[in-house]
Enzyme design. Structure first.
Site, PDB file in Angstrom:
ATOM      1  CG  ASP A  10      -1.531   1.082   1.389  1.00  0.00           C
ATOM      2  OD1 ASP A  10      -2.387   1.553   0.486  1.00  0.00           O
ATOM      3  OD2 ASP A  10      -1.718   1.850   2.530  1.00  0.00           O
ATOM      4  CG  ASP A  68      -1.316   7.720   0.515  1.00  0.00           C
ATOM      5  OD1 ASP A  68      -0.684   8.784   0.663  1.00  0.00           O
ATOM      6  OD2 ASP A  68      -2.021   7.372  -0.406  1.00  0.00           O
TER       7      ASP A  68
END
Length: 222
Positions: free
Chosen positions: A20, A22
């Protein structure tokens, strides 16, 4: 399927690592909250706590009626591209990425392509060849679509991939894709992370590229 150790053993061997963006590789929390709070004031909305791992469109659709959604989505896109101050790499991300061959890791993010690029530049994160954004999927996390797309782009079996995420929706997506998972806790989060492993930072993950695959050890600072 490649040979690998059970996660209760000393190490896990995988063919690729899917990150991922953020909250995992970069810390953009302050910028995200500033942009959405300004947006909420402009649209006269009592902004609920931000749930990470979902697209801006999904959030806008939840908060506004259809006639206002297109204008509101354009505005939050503008604000998020404008507000980039304070975005930085997370603890341990540089060291971890340096130990994984670039063709064996990818980013799967709920950001638009433009926002993902802007935030990576702000954090001085060199993008990998494979990035899956909101523009590449029909269904966002917790759907496994993004992680399945990343595994396919890398030419590996999802069962031989490790997903590293900070949000419950992203971990659910990784598990639903059939991947191993590592959850990274956030200082101000009260969410319980359901993952193969849970760590406090990427600094607790050590990766080593070997002929057998990428060896992952958890709990050892590299």
């Amino acid at each position: 399927m490649m040979a690998r150790c059970h996660p209760d053993g000393d190490a896990l061997y995988v063919a690729a690592v899917l990150f991922d963006l953020d909250g995992t590789l970069i810390d953009s929390l302050a910028a995200t909250e500033k942009a959405w709070n300004r947006w909420a004031i402009e649209f006269d909305i009592d902004m609920p706590p931000i749930v990470h791992g979902v697209t801006a469109k999904h959030r806008v659709d939840q908060l506004l009626p259809p006639p206002s959604r297109e204008r509101a989505l354009l505005r939050i896109d503008e604000l998020e591209l404008e507000i980039l101050d304070g975005i930085a790499l997370t603890e341990g991300s540089t060291a971890l990425l340096s130990r994984i061959p670039r063709q064996q890791w990818a980013i799967v993010t709920s950001c638009s392509p433009q926002l993902a690029s802007a935030r990576m530049r702000a954090a001085t994160l060199a993008p990998p060849p494979t990035i899956v954004t909101a523009a590449d999927v029909v269904h966002s996390k917790p759907s496994p679509e993004g992680y399945l797309a990343a595994a396919a782009a890398l030419g590996v079996d999802p069962a031989d991939c490790l997903v590293i995420e900070d949000a419950p929706a992203g971990l659910h997506a990784g598990s639903a894709a059939g991947c191993w998972t590592i959850g990274v806790t956030q200082p101000n989060s009260h969410d319980e992370l359901d993952a193969t492993y849970v760590v406090g930072s990427l600094g607790q993950i050590r990766a080593t590229s070997e002929p057998r695959g990428i060896r992952i050890n958890v709990g050892t600072r590299g």
